[in-house]
Design an enzyme around this catalytic site. Structure first.
Site, PDB file in Angstrom:
ATOM      1  N   ARG A   1      -4.769  -6.139  14.301  1.00 32.27           N
ATOM      2  CA  ARG A   1      -3.683  -6.274  15.256  1.00 32.27           C
ATOM      3  C   ARG A   1      -3.593  -7.693  15.813  1.00 32.27           C
ATOM      4  NH1 ARG A   1      -2.170  -2.369  13.238  1.00 32.27           N
ATOM      5  NH2 ARG A   1      -1.453  -0.415  14.143  1.00 32.27           N
TER       6      ARG A   1
ATOM      7  N   ASN B   1     -15.984  17.729  -8.881  1.00 33.20           N
ATOM      8  CA  ASN B   1     -15.121  18.141  -9.995  1.00 33.20           C
ATOM      9  C   ASN B   1     -13.655  17.869  -9.688  1.00 33.20           C
ATOM     10  OD1 ASN B   1     -14.661  19.585 -12.569  1.00 33.20           O
ATOM     11  ND2 ASN B   1     -13.637  21.050 -11.227  1.00 33.20           N
TER      12      ASN B   1
ATOM     13  N   GLN C   1      -5.045   2.743  16.478  1.00 36.37           N
ATOM     14  CA  GLN C   1      -6.202   2.015  15.938  1.00 36.37           C
ATOM     15  C   GLN C   1      -7.201   1.760  17.059  1.00 36.37           C
ATOM     16  OE1 GLN C   1      -6.686   1.684  12.893  1.00 36.37           O
ATOM     17  NE2 GLN C   1      -4.704   1.628  11.847  1.00 36.37           N
TER      18      GLN C   1
ATOM     19  N   GLY D   1       0.282  -2.890   9.103  1.00 40.46           N
ATOM     20  CA  GLY D   1       1.491  -2.091   8.989  1.00 40.46           C
ATOM     21  C   GLY D   1       2.443  -2.262  10.151  1.00 40.46           C
ATOM     22  N   ARG D   2       2.336  -1.395  11.138  1.00 36.14           N
ATOM     23  CA  ARG D   2       3.338  -1.323  12.208  1.00 36.14           C
ATOM     24  C   ARG D   2       3.612  -2.635  12.950  1.00 36.14           C
ATOM     25  NH1 ARG D   2       0.683   4.132  14.328  1.00 36.14           N
ATOM     26  NH2 ARG D   2      -1.055   3.066  13.298  1.00 36.14           N
TER      27      ARG D   2
ATOM     28  N   LYS E   1       0.855  -1.204   0.000  1.00 31.32           N
ATOM     29  CA  LYS E   1       0.000   0.000   0.000  1.00 31.32           C
ATOM     30  C   LYS E   1       0.882   1.243   0.000  1.00 31.32           C
ATOM     31  CE  LYS E   1      -2.424   1.625   3.699  1.00 31.32           C
ATOM     32  NZ  LYS E   1      -2.310   3.089   3.725  1.00 31.32           N
TER      33      LYS E   1
ATOM     34  N   THR F   1     -10.540   3.814  10.900  1.00 31.48           N
ATOM     35  CA  THR F   1     -10.414   2.860  12.019  1.00 31.48           C
ATOM     36  C   THR F   1      -9.800   3.490  13.269  1.00 31.48           C
ATOM     37  OG1 THR F   1      -8.327   2.132  11.048  1.00 31.48           O
ATOM     38  CG2 THR F   1     -10.275   0.824  10.526  1.00 31.48           C
TER      39      THR F   1
ATOM     40  N   ASP G   1      -3.523   4.394  -1.645  1.00 32.58           N
ATOM     41  CA  ASP G   1      -4.452   4.822  -0.589  1.00 32.58           C
ATOM     42  C   ASP G   1      -4.380   6.336  -0.414  1.00 32.58           C
ATOM     43  OD1 ASP G   1      -6.179   4.773   1.579  1.00 32.58           O
ATOM     44  OD2 ASP G   1      -4.638   4.139   3.012  1.00 32.58           O
ATOM     45  N   LEU G   2      -4.962   7.053  -1.377  1.00 38.42           N
ATOM     46  CA  LEU G   2      -4.891   8.522  -1.319  1.00 38.42           C
ATOM     47  C   LEU G   2      -6.125   9.132  -0.654  1.00 38.42           C
ATOM     48  CD1 LEU G   2      -3.184   9.372  -4.725  1.00 38.42           C
ATOM     49  CD2 LEU G   2      -2.164   9.001  -2.477  1.00 38.42           C
ATOM     50  N   LYS G   3      -7.128   8.311  -0.368  1.00 41.52           N
ATOM     51  CA  LYS G   3      -8.314   8.764   0.387  1.00 41.52           C
ATOM     52  C   LYS G   3      -8.843  10.098  -0.118  1.00 41.52           C
ATOM     53  CE  LYS G   3      -6.931   6.548   4.732  1.00 41.52           C
ATOM     54  NZ  LYS G   3      -5.507   6.297   4.498  1.00 41.52           N
ATOM     55  N   PHE G   4      -9.221  10.129  -1.393  1.00 40.72           N
ATOM     56  CA  PHE G   4      -9.736  11.382  -1.951  1.00 40.72           C
ATOM     57  C   PHE G   4     -10.978  11.845  -1.190  1.00 40.72           C
ATOM     58  CE2 PHE G   4      -7.849  10.006  -6.257  1.00 40.72           C
ATOM     59  CZ  PHE G   4      -6.669  10.686  -6.000  1.00 40.72           C
ATOM     60  N   HIS G   5     -11.039  13.145  -0.947  1.00 46.83           N
ATOM     61  CA  HIS G   5     -12.186  13.738  -0.240  1.00 46.83           C
ATOM     62  C   HIS G   5     -12.286  15.199  -0.646  1.00 46.83           C
ATOM     63  CE1 HIS G   5     -14.561  14.238   3.785  1.00 46.83           C
ATOM     64  NE2 HIS G   5     -15.340  14.091   2.728  1.00 46.83           N
ATOM     65  N   ASP G   6     -13.151  15.480  -1.634  1.00 47.26           N
ATOM     66  CA  ASP G   6     -13.270  16.857  -2.116  1.00 47.26           C
ATOM     67  C   ASP G   6     -14.566  16.947  -2.900  1.00 47.26           C
ATOM     68  OD1 ASP G   6     -12.601  19.509  -3.017  1.00 47.26           O
ATOM     69  OD2 ASP G   6     -10.477  18.994  -2.795  1.00 47.26           O
TER      70      ASP G   6
HETATM   71  O1  LIG Z   1      -9.626   3.542   8.125  1.00 48.28           O
HETATM   72  C1  LIG Z   1      -8.430   3.430   7.782  1.00 48.28           C
HETATM   73  C2  LIG Z   1      -8.003   3.643   6.489  1.00 48.28           C
HETATM   74  C3  LIG Z   1      -6.683   3.480   6.178  1.00 48.28           C
HETATM   75  N1  LIG Z   1      -5.783   3.128   7.115  1.00 48.28           N
HETATM   76  C4  LIG Z   1      -4.367   2.953   6.706  1.00 48.28           C
HETATM   77  O2  LIG Z   1      -3.957   1.603   6.947  1.00 48.28           O
HETATM   78  C5  LIG Z   1      -2.656   1.565   7.476  1.00 48.28           C
HETATM   79  C6  LIG Z   1      -2.688   0.918   8.834  1.00 48.28           C
HETATM   80  O3  LIG Z   1      -1.387   0.893   9.362  1.00 48.28           O
HETATM   81  P1  LIG Z   1      -1.065   0.254  10.801  1.00 48.28           P
HETATM   82  O4  LIG Z   1       0.373   0.582  10.999  1.00 48.28           O
HETATM   83  O5  LIG Z   1      -1.353  -1.210  10.685  1.00 48.28           O
HETATM   84  O6  LIG Z   1      -1.942   0.928  11.812  1.00 48.28           O
HETATM   85  C7  LIG Z   1      -2.123   2.997   7.485  1.00 48.28           C
HETATM   86  O7  LIG Z   1      -1.370   3.184   6.313  1.00 48.28           O
HETATM   87  C8  LIG Z   1      -3.383   3.860   7.433  1.00 48.28           C
HETATM   88  O8  LIG Z   1      -3.178   5.039   6.677  1.00 48.28           O
HETATM   89  C9  LIG Z   1      -6.186   2.918   8.392  1.00 48.28           C
HETATM   90  O9  LIG Z   1      -5.387   2.604   9.303  1.00 48.28           O
HETATM   91  N2  LIG Z   1      -7.515   3.064   8.696  1.00 48.28           N
END
Ligand SMILES: O=c1ccn([C@@H]2O[C@H](COP(=O)(O)O)[C@@H](O)[C@H]2O)c(=O)[nH]1
Length: 245
Positions: A186, A68, A195, A215-216, A33, A124, A60-65
Site C-alpha cells: 500500500r 490427489n 490488508q 490492486g485496489r 494476475k 496478508t 492465483d488460484l491458491k490451490f488447497h486440497d
Molecule cells: O496473501 C495474499 C495472497 C493473495 N492476495 C491477492 O492479491 C491481491 C491484492 O489486492 P489488493 O487490492 O491490492 O488488496 C488480491 O487479488 C488478493 O486475492 C492477497 O491480497 N494476499
C-alpha cells in the site's frame, strides 16, 4: 528489469468486458494476475486474452486440497502456459511435491513451459492476533511465515507469496533465487482495505521482494492510470535494486 515490471496488477473484476477495459486502460502494465473471481466467471479464456497481448500471467488460484485433487488440477494448469501459479503451503509437503511433478507433466502435454509454483505462507489479510486467537497457531507470526516458506523451499517450489512485513526475513533465510511475491502493498496515500500486514511499494522492494501485487490502490482509484503512474514514479526513486529474476 525496470521497477514498473515488478508490479503485478490483479484483474479482480467479475467479467471479461471489465477485464479487457482495465487491460486497455493500463497499457503499460506488463504482468496481470487472474484470481478466483475472474477465473470462476470466465475460465481459461482470460488467459488467452492476456497472452495474445503479450502480457505475463499470474494465475492465483491458491490451490488447497488433498494431494490427489491438487495434482489433478495442476496437471491441467500446467498446460495453460502461465508464468506463476499459487498453492497454499499448508497443503503439506507431499501435496507441494506432487503439485510440482503434476505441473511438469501438464506442461509437457501442453507443449509449454511449466509455471513457477509459489506457495502462500500466510494470507496478508491475517493479523498476528487472528493467527493466535482465531487460528490457534502457537507460533509468532514471522516464525510461522518462515516455516511455511522453508517447507515450500524444501518441497522444491520456486518461491512464496508473503507479506512485505516478512519479506526481509525470508530473503535472508531462503536460497538466493527463491521468488518472493508480495501482495498487501500500500502506498502511504492509499486505503489499506482488508490488508493487515501492509508496507509501501518502496519498502517492499527495498526489503527484498521480487514482485509486488498492487490492486485496489490502482484499480479502485478515481483515475487508475494516474495512480499507476504515481506508484511507478515512487519506485523510480529506488537505487540499486537487486532481484532474483
Ligand atoms: O496473501 C495474499 C495472497 C493473495 N492476495 C491477492 O492479491 C491481491 C491484492 O489486492 P489488493 O487490492 O491490492 O488488496 C488480491 O487479488 C488478493 O486475492 C492477497 O491480497 N494476499
Amino acid at each position: 528489469m525496470i521497477a514498473s515490471e515488478r508490479i503485478i496488477v490483479p484483474l479482480d473484476v467479475p467479467n471479461l468486458d471489465q477485464a479487457i477495459a482495465l487491460i486497455e486502460l493500463l497499457p503499460d502494465v506488463s504482468f496481470w494476475k487472474v484470481g478466483l473471481e475472474l477465473f470462476t466467471s470466465v475460465g481459461p479464456r482470460i488467459l488467452d486474452v492476456l497472452k495474445s497481448r503479450q502480457k505475463r500471467v499470474f494465475l492465483d488460484l491458491k490451490f488447497h486440497d488433498i494431494p490427489n485433487t491438487v495434482g489433478s488440477a495442476c496437471r491441467i494448469a500446467g498446460t495453460y502456459g502461465v508464468d506463476l501459479l499459487t498453492i497454499h503451503a499448508t497443503c503439506g509437503k507431499d501435496c507441494l511435491r506432487g503439485a510440482m511433478d503434476a505441473l511438469f507433466q501438464g506442461a509437457a502435454t501442453g507443449g509449454t513451459a511449466p509455471p513457477k509454483l509459489i506457495a502462500i505462507t500466510l494470507l496478508t489479510s491475517i493479523s498476528a492476533r487472528d493467527l493466535a486467537f482465531d487460528l490457534k497457531i502457537p507460533l509468532e507470526l514471522p516464525e510461522f511465515a518462515l516455516q511455511m516458506a522453508l517447507l515450500a523451499e524444501n518441497a522444491g517450489l520456486d518461491g512464496v507469496v508473503c507479506s512485505p512485513q516478512e519479506v526481509a526475513q525470508l530473503r535472508e533465510s531462503c536460497r538466493p533465487d527463491f521468488l518472493l511475491v508480495c501482495p498487501g502493498v500500500r502506498p502511504v496515500w492509499a486505503n489499506k482495505n482488508d490488508q493487515k500486514r501492509a508496507l509501501s511499494p518502496v519498502q517492499a522492494l527495498q526489503y527484498g521482494a521480487d514482485y509486488l501485487v498492487i490492486g485496489r490502490p490502482i484499480t479502485a482509484a478515481t483515475n487508475p492510470l494516474s495512480a499507476w503512474e504515481k506508484i511507478c514514479e515512487e519506485l523510480g526513486s529506488i537505487q540499486n535494486l537487486s532481484s532474483t529474476t
